[in-house]
Design a protein around this motif. Structure first.
Motif, PDB file in Angstrom:
ATOM      1  N   PHE A  96      11.215  33.322  28.674  1.00 38.45           N
ATOM      2  CA  PHE A  96       9.958  32.589  28.955  1.00 38.45           C
ATOM      3  C   PHE A  96      10.020  32.002  30.369  1.00 38.45           C
ATOM      4  N   ILE A  97       8.862  31.726  30.909  1.00 42.89           N
ATOM      5  CA  ILE A  97       8.761  31.175  32.271  1.00 42.89           C
ATOM      6  C   ILE A  97       8.236  29.754  32.171  1.00 42.89           C
ATOM      7  N   SER A  98       8.956  28.805  32.762  1.00 42.23           N
ATOM      8  CA  SER A  98       8.504  27.421  32.772  1.00 42.23           C
ATOM      9  C   SER A  98       7.603  27.260  33.988  1.00 42.23           C
ATOM     10  N   VAL A  99       6.417  26.729  33.811  1.00 41.39           N
ATOM     11  CA  VAL A  99       5.444  26.640  34.914  1.00 41.39           C
ATOM     12  C   VAL A  99       5.315  25.197  35.377  1.00 41.39           C
ATOM     13  N   GLU A 100       5.737  24.977  36.622  1.00 41.03           N
ATOM     14  CA  GLU A 100       5.696  23.642  37.218  1.00 41.03           C
ATOM     15  C   GLU A 100       4.358  23.498  37.936  1.00 41.03           C
ATOM     16  N   SER A 101       3.756  22.325  37.913  1.00 40.30           N
ATOM     17  CA  SER A 101       2.503  22.162  38.670  1.00 40.30           C
ATOM     18  C   SER A 101       2.850  21.973  40.137  1.00 40.30           C
ATOM     19  N   LYS A 102       1.829  22.006  40.992  1.00 36.15           N
ATOM     20  CA  LYS A 102       2.071  21.919  42.443  1.00 36.15           C
ATOM     21  C   LYS A 102       2.759  20.595  42.787  1.00 36.15           C
ATOM     22  N   THR A 103       2.552  19.592  41.930  1.00 38.39           N
ATOM     23  CA  THR A 103       3.190  18.292  42.208  1.00 38.39           C
ATOM     24  C   THR A 103       4.573  18.222  41.567  1.00 38.39           C
ATOM     25  N   GLY A 104       5.052  19.370  41.123  1.00 37.67           N
ATOM     26  CA  GLY A 104       6.409  19.412  40.557  1.00 37.67           C
ATOM     27  C   GLY A 104       6.487  18.778  39.176  1.00 37.67           C
ATOM     28  N   GLN A 105       5.328  18.564  38.569  1.00 35.14           N
ATOM     29  CA  GLN A 105       5.289  17.962  37.234  1.00 35.14           C
ATOM     30  C   GLN A 105       5.189  19.051  36.159  1.00 35.14           C
ATOM     31  N   TYR A 106       5.316  18.633  34.915  1.00 37.27           N
ATOM     32  CA  TYR A 106       5.111  19.537  33.765  1.00 37.27           C
ATOM     33  C   TYR A 106       4.147  18.875  32.815  1.00 37.27           C
ATOM     34  N   GLN A 107       2.967  18.433  33.368  1.00 40.12           N
ATOM     35  CA  GLN A 107       2.129  17.590  32.511  1.00 40.12           C
ATOM     36  C   GLN A 107       1.189  18.394  31.642  1.00 40.12           C
ATOM     37  N   ASN A 108       1.088  19.718  31.849  1.00 39.63           N
ATOM     38  CA  ASN A 108       0.135  20.464  31.030  1.00 39.63           C
ATOM     39  C   ASN A 108       0.690  20.645  29.620  1.00 39.63           C
ATOM     40  N   LYS A 109      -0.233  20.798  28.627  1.00 41.46           N
ATOM     41  CA  LYS A 109       0.256  20.773  27.242  1.00 41.46           C
ATOM     42  C   LYS A 109       0.260  22.121  26.562  1.00 41.46           C
ATOM     43  N   TYR A 110      -0.222  23.181  27.228  1.00 42.23           N
ATOM     44  CA  TYR A 110      -0.291  24.464  26.537  1.00 42.23           C
ATOM     45  C   TYR A 110       0.745  25.469  27.023  1.00 42.23           C
ATOM     46  N   VAL A 111       1.265  26.260  26.057  1.00 40.51           N
ATOM     47  CA  VAL A 111       2.076  27.426  26.393  1.00 40.51           C
ATOM     48  C   VAL A 111       1.323  28.657  25.907  1.00 40.51           C
ATOM     49  N   VAL A 112       1.502  29.765  26.629  1.00 36.31           N
ATOM     50  CA  VAL A 112       0.802  31.004  26.301  1.00 36.31           C
ATOM     51  C   VAL A 112       1.811  32.123  26.112  1.00 36.31           C
ATOM     52  N   LEU A 113       1.548  32.973  25.100  1.00 40.25           N
ATOM     53  CA  LEU A 113       2.358  34.177  24.919  1.00 40.25           C
ATOM     54  C   LEU A 113       1.419  35.372  25.058  1.00 40.25           C
ATOM     55  N   ILE A 114       1.829  36.398  25.818  1.00 45.67           N
ATOM     56  CA  ILE A 114       0.928  37.527  26.049  1.00 45.67           C
ATOM     57  C   ILE A 114       1.601  38.873  25.890  1.00 45.67           C
ATOM     58  N   ASP A 115       0.791  39.814  25.427  1.00 46.40           N
ATOM     59  CA  ASP A 115       1.098  41.235  25.543  1.00 46.40           C
ATOM     60  C   ASP A 115       0.127  41.707  26.612  1.00 46.40           C
ATOM     61  N   PRO A 116       0.588  41.777  27.877  1.00 43.01           N
ATOM     62  CA  PRO A 116      -0.354  42.010  28.989  1.00 43.01           C
ATOM     63  C   PRO A 116      -1.132  43.311  28.864  1.00 43.01           C
ATOM     64  N   LEU A 117      -0.457  44.349  28.389  1.00 42.06           N
ATOM     65  CA  LEU A 117      -1.129  45.637  28.233  1.00 42.06           C
ATOM     66  C   LEU A 117      -0.678  46.233  26.907  1.00 42.06           C
ATOM     67  N   ASP A 118      -1.594  46.246  25.947  1.00 44.91           N
ATOM     68  CA  ASP A 118      -1.270  46.785  24.630  1.00 44.91           C
ATOM     69  C   ASP A 118      -1.791  48.210  24.500  1.00 44.91           C
ATOM     70  N   GLY A 119      -0.939  49.086  23.947  1.00 48.62           N
ATOM     71  CA  GLY A 119      -1.334  50.486  23.831  1.00 48.62           C
ATOM     72  C   GLY A 119      -0.919  51.272  25.061  1.00 48.62           C
ATOM     73  N   SER A 120       0.249  50.894  25.604  1.00 52.35           N
ATOM     74  CA  SER A 120       0.688  51.487  26.884  1.00 52.35           C
ATOM     75  C   SER A 120       0.710  53.008  26.849  1.00 52.35           C
ATOM     76  N   SER A 121       0.986  53.579  25.674  1.00 52.51           N
ATOM     77  CA  SER A 121       1.097  55.053  25.609  1.00 52.51           C
ATOM     78  C   SER A 121      -0.253  55.714  25.849  1.00 52.51           C
ATOM     79  N   ASN A 122      -1.316  54.938  25.848  1.00 56.26           N
ATOM     80  CA  ASN A 122      -2.662  55.496  26.033  1.00 56.26           C
ATOM     81  C   ASN A 122      -3.223  55.303  27.435  1.00 56.26           C
ATOM     82  N   ILE A 123      -2.468  54.601  28.288  1.00 53.82           N
ATOM     83  CA  ILE A 123      -3.003  54.270  29.624  1.00 53.82           C
ATOM     84  C   ILE A 123      -3.378  55.530  30.392  1.00 53.82           C
ATOM     85  N   ASP A 124      -2.434  56.498  30.445  1.00 55.03           N
ATOM     86  CA  ASP A 124      -2.623  57.645  31.345  1.00 55.03           C
ATOM     87  C   ASP A 124      -3.567  58.688  30.784  1.00 55.03           C
ATOM     88  N   VAL A 125      -4.046  58.476  29.556  1.00 54.71           N
ATOM     89  CA  VAL A 125      -4.885  59.519  28.948  1.00 54.71           C
ATOM     90  C   VAL A 125      -6.281  58.987  28.608  1.00 54.71           C
TER      91      VAL A 125
END
Ligand code: FBP
Ligand code: MG
Ligand code: MG
Length: 334
Positions: A96-125
Motif C-alpha cells: 500500500f502507498i501512504s499519501v502525505e498531504s502537501k503540508t506533510g500531514q496525514y489528516q485525510n480519513k479515507y483509504v482507497v483500494l483499486i483494480d486500475p484495469l480489470d479484464g486486462s486480457s481483453n485490452i488488446d482485442v
C-alpha cells in the motif's frame, strides 16, 4: 427533462454520506476525472502505443499490460494530488502507498483500494474492460501514516464502492450505501449523466458467467451446477455469457439478472479474484442492488482479510441463483 449530471447528483446526495464533510464527494469527483483520462486512452487504444505488454510482472506474477500501468499511475496520481486520501492500495502495487498531504500531514480519513484495469486480457482485442474501486474510513488515528490494518477491513465496512466500465459506452456505477446508481459519459462534452438510477438486481435471472474452460478442474458441486444450467427440467436452459472482464460480466448480470462464478480450481485453491479490490466492491454493489455475493459458504462482505492481494472463490449476482449454487456446493466438499 435533462438528466442529472454526476456532479449535481453528488452535491444533492452529499447529505446521505455518513461522514458528510465533502471529502467523499471530492473523492468521487477525483475518480470521475481519472476515469475520463483512462477512458480517453482506452478509446483509441488501437492507434496509440498503449497496446501490448509493459514488459514487467506485477506482484501476482501476471504480465502487466501498458494500460494496466497507465491506469494505475493515473488513478494514484489523481487521487494523491487532490489531497483527499491518506492511503491507496492497488492490484498493480506490491504494497500500500501512504499519501502525505502537501503540508506533510496525514489528516485525510479515507483509504482507497483499486483494480486500475480489470479484464486486462481483453485490452488488446477491443473487448470491454473496467476499473474497480473500494473506499474505507481509516481505522488508525488521523495525523499518522496509514497502516496495513486500514486496508485489511471487512467489506461490510466500505463507505463507498464502484466501477467504471469502458464498453460500448463508458459508465461509472457506484454506491455510498444508499442504493446503486449508474452514470453514462457523454464523450462529446465529457459529462457523466444519471442514466441508471437506483439499479435493482433481479432476484432470479437466466444468465450464468463462468470460464467453462476450467470445467475439469472444478469441484463436483460446480460441475453439477453447470449441468443444471444446461438442462433445467421443465425450464428452458440458462444462457452462458462470459466476457472475461469481471466488471462487464457483473454489469450485464446486474441489469438483466444472472450470476458470475469464479470457483476454486485444483490449480487455484482460492480461485482467481482478489478479495479487497475486486470481490468486496462488487459484492457491496450487488447487495446494495438487492443481490448476493458469497465464497460458496460465507458472505463475501463478512470475510476477514489477512493479506492485501488474497484471493477468494466468488459467486455473485441474482440472490436466488447464488443460493442455488450454494446448495449445489453443500455436502459436495466444494
Ligand atoms: O481468463 P479467466 O481465468 O477466465 O479470468 C478472467 C477474470 O480475470 C480477470 O481478468 C482478473 O482481473 P484483472 O484483469 O484485473 O487481473 C477478471 O476481470 C475476469 O473475470
Ligand atoms: Mg480485475
Ligand atoms: Mg486489473
Amino acid at each position: 427533462m435533462r438528466k442529472q449530471t454526476l456532479g449535481e447528483f453528488i452535491i444533492e446526495n452529499q447529505k446521505q454520506f455518513r461522514y458528510a464533510e465533502g471529502e467523499l464527494s471530492r473523492l468521487v469527483n477525483a475518480i470521475r476525472l481519472a476515469a475520463k483520462v483512462v477512458n480517453h486512452k482506452v478509446n483509441k487504444a488501437g492507434i496509440t502505443d498503449i497496446i501490448g505488454e509493459s514488459g514487467d510482472l506485477n506482484i501476482q506474477g501476471e504480465e502487466q499490460k501498458k494500460l494496466d500501468v497507465f491506469a494505475n499511475e493515473t488513478f494514484i496520481k489523481t487521487l494523491s494530488n487532490r489531497e483527499i486520501i491518506c492511503g491507496i492500495a492497488s492490484e498493480e502495487e506490491e504494497d500500500f502507498i501512504s499519501v502525505e498531504s502537501k503540508t506533510g500531514q496525514y489528516q485525510n480519513k479515507y483509504v482507497v483500494l483499486i483494480d486500475p484495469l480489470d479484464g486486462s486480457s481483453n485490452i488488446d482485442v477491443n473487448v470491454s474492460v473496467g476499473t474497480i474501486f473500494s473506499i474505507y474510513k481509516r481505522l488508525t488515528p488521523s495525523g499518522t501514516p496509514v497502516k496495513l490494518e486500514d486496508f485489511l477491513q471487512k467489506g461490510r465496512n466500505q463507505v463507498a464502492a464502484g466501477y467504471i466500465v469502458y464498453g460500448t459506452s463508458t459508465m461509472l456505477v457506484y454506491s455510498t450505501g444508499n442504493g446503486v446508481n449508474g452514470f453514462t459519459l457523454n464523450p462529446a462534452i465529457g459529462t457523466f449523466y444519471l442514466s441508471h438510477p437506483n439499479i435493482s438486481l433481479p432476484k432470479e435471472g437466466n444468465i450464468y458467467s463462468i470460464n467453462e474452460g476450467n470445467y475439469n478442474h472444478f469441484s463436483d458441486g460446480i460441475k453439477r451446477y453447470i449441468k443444471y444450467c444446461q438442462k433445467r427440467e421443465g425450464n428452458r436452459p440458462h444462457t452462458s455469457r462470459y466476457i472475461g472482464s469481471l466488471v462487464s460480466d457483473f454489469h450485464r448480470n446486474m441489469i438483466k439478472g444472472g450470476v458470475y462464478l469464479y470457483p476454486k480450481t485444483q490449480k487455484n485453491e482460492n480461485g482467481k479474484l482478489r478479495l479487497l479490490y475486486e470481490c468486496n466492491p462488487i459484492a457491496f454493489l450487488a447487495e446494495q442492488a438487492g443481490g448476493k455475493a458469497s465464497d460458496g459458504k460465507q458472505r463475501i462482505l463478512d470475510i476477514n482479510p489477512t493479506q492485501l492481494h488474497q484471493r477468494v472463490p466468488f459467486f455473485c449476482g441474482s440472490k436466488d441463483m447464488v443460493e442455488t449454487i450454494e446448495r449445489f456446493m453443500e455436502g459436495s466438499g466444494a
